[in-house]
Write a protein that holds these residues in place. Sequence first.
Motif, PDB file in Angstrom:
ATOM      1  N   SER A  67     -16.173 -45.103 -70.079  1.00  0.00           N
ATOM      2  CA  SER A  67     -17.510 -45.733 -70.245  1.00  0.00           C
ATOM      3  C   SER A  67     -18.226 -44.909 -71.389  1.00  0.00           C
ATOM      4  CB  SER A  67     -18.439 -45.621 -68.993  1.00  0.00           C
ATOM      5  OG  SER A  67     -18.864 -44.400 -68.781  1.00  0.00           O
ATOM      6  N   TRP A  77     -22.051 -55.166 -69.877  1.00  0.00           N
ATOM      7  CA  TRP A  77     -22.768 -55.271 -68.636  1.00  0.00           C
ATOM      8  C   TRP A  77     -23.084 -56.880 -68.236  1.00  0.00           C
ATOM      9  CZ3 TRP A  77     -23.883 -51.043 -66.190  1.00  0.00           C
ATOM     10  CH2 TRP A  77     -23.979 -49.707 -66.634  1.00  0.00           C
ATOM     11  N   LEU A 131     -20.977 -52.871 -65.205  1.00  0.00           N
ATOM     12  CA  LEU A 131     -20.282 -52.414 -66.399  1.00  0.00           C
ATOM     13  C   LEU A 131     -18.931 -52.573 -65.988  1.00  0.00           C
ATOM     14  CD1 LEU A 131     -20.227 -51.296 -69.480  1.00  0.00           C
ATOM     15  CD2 LEU A 131     -20.036 -49.015 -68.325  1.00  0.00           C
ATOM     16  N   ASP A 171     -25.984 -50.520 -63.222  1.00  0.00           N
ATOM     17  CA  ASP A 171     -26.986 -49.946 -64.088  1.00  0.00           C
ATOM     18  C   ASP A 171     -27.933 -49.365 -63.040  1.00  0.00           C
ATOM     19  OD1 ASP A 171     -28.204 -52.116 -63.336  1.00  0.00           O
ATOM     20  OD2 ASP A 171     -29.016 -52.613 -65.106  1.00  0.00           O
ATOM     21  N   ALA A 192     -25.207 -45.639 -62.931  1.00  0.00           N
ATOM     22  CA  ALA A 192     -25.515 -44.957 -64.337  1.00  0.00           C
ATOM     23  C   ALA A 192     -26.926 -44.682 -64.211  1.00  0.00           C
ATOM     24  CB  ALA A 192     -25.385 -46.035 -65.342  1.00  0.00           C
ATOM     25  N   CYS A 206     -14.720 -53.404 -68.242  1.00  0.00           N
ATOM     26  CA  CYS A 206     -14.192 -53.248 -69.634  1.00  0.00           C
ATOM     27  C   CYS A 206     -13.224 -54.494 -69.331  1.00  0.00           C
ATOM     28  CB  CYS A 206     -13.394 -51.896 -69.614  1.00  0.00           C
ATOM     29  SG  CYS A 206     -11.992 -51.833 -68.509  1.00  0.00           S
ATOM     30  N   GLU A 239     -23.143 -46.915 -73.068  1.00  0.00           N
ATOM     31  CA  GLU A 239     -21.832 -47.167 -73.014  1.00  0.00           C
ATOM     32  C   GLU A 239     -20.997 -46.928 -74.465  1.00  0.00           C
ATOM     33  OE1 GLU A 239     -22.763 -51.341 -73.664  1.00  0.00           O
ATOM     34  OE2 GLU A 239     -23.710 -49.606 -72.724  1.00  0.00           O
ATOM     35  N   ILE A 266     -20.550 -42.621 -70.638  1.00  0.00           N
ATOM     36  CA  ILE A 266     -21.577 -42.532 -70.227  1.00  0.00           C
ATOM     37  C   ILE A 266     -21.696 -40.994 -69.446  1.00  0.00           C
ATOM     38  CG2 ILE A 266     -23.519 -43.170 -68.622  1.00  0.00           C
ATOM     39  CD1 ILE A 266     -22.530 -46.041 -69.058  1.00  0.00           C
ATOM     40  N   LEU A 315     -16.587 -53.313 -73.710  1.00  0.00           N
ATOM     41  CA  LEU A 315     -17.340 -53.162 -72.454  1.00  0.00           C
ATOM     42  C   LEU A 315     -18.508 -53.855 -72.507  1.00  0.00           C
ATOM     43  CD1 LEU A 315     -17.434 -48.974 -72.575  1.00  0.00           C
ATOM     44  CD2 LEU A 315     -16.039 -50.369 -70.903  1.00  0.00           C
TER      45      LEU A 315
END
Length: 204
Positions: free
Chosen positions: A117, A170, A81, A74, A153, A83, A159, A119, A168
């Motif tokens: 993601s 963090w 992050l 982040d 990110a 998965c 996300e 993102i 997902l």
Amino acid sequence: MSTPPMVDESPRGDADGWTVLHADAVAVLTAWTPTSPDAAEATDRTLDLLSAGPIAMSREHRAGHVTASALVFDATGTQVLLCLHGKFHKWVQLGGHCESGDRTLAGAALREATEESGITGLSIDPTPIDVDVHPVACQGGSLHHDVRFAVFAPVGATERVSVESEALGWFPPEHLPQPLAGGTARLVTPGLAAFRRASPHPVS
């Protein structure tokens, strides 16, 4: 945080795509200084694999193929992050197979991180943070020679779960979730070093 060099990822699906990507992989790994003894051994094995030529970048190469993945941080560097992978049900960094339209390994990792993601506005440090070789079920049994990168990110990133993942999440780098895929934890130290290099204010 200052923005690391961005990778040009305009679509390119021409016939020499694998050749271009293969040349980048050889150049990147030949010049790279491994971040651990395990990464050094994996790099040597991957360079041996690449001696087979551009086919080593494709999942069709059953003897093994190069993949690209990313540990996503982040904007503060205090969360990563991960998965929960839909096939083997472990937490892992984002990433996967290269495609013939990828021009660089870093570009492949950035594409995979963006796709998985959801993102937008991710940036990547084009210097790898790790290389790992592990068995997979591709083509009835193969090896992934995975080249890993640090990805950053933007502030306020949100996300979105893709078809590749069950979830997902963090997590603080020092408290990663379980069950965790092998090799993911060792990305934290070199990943944080990459974050600090990219940031005008080092993380404590």
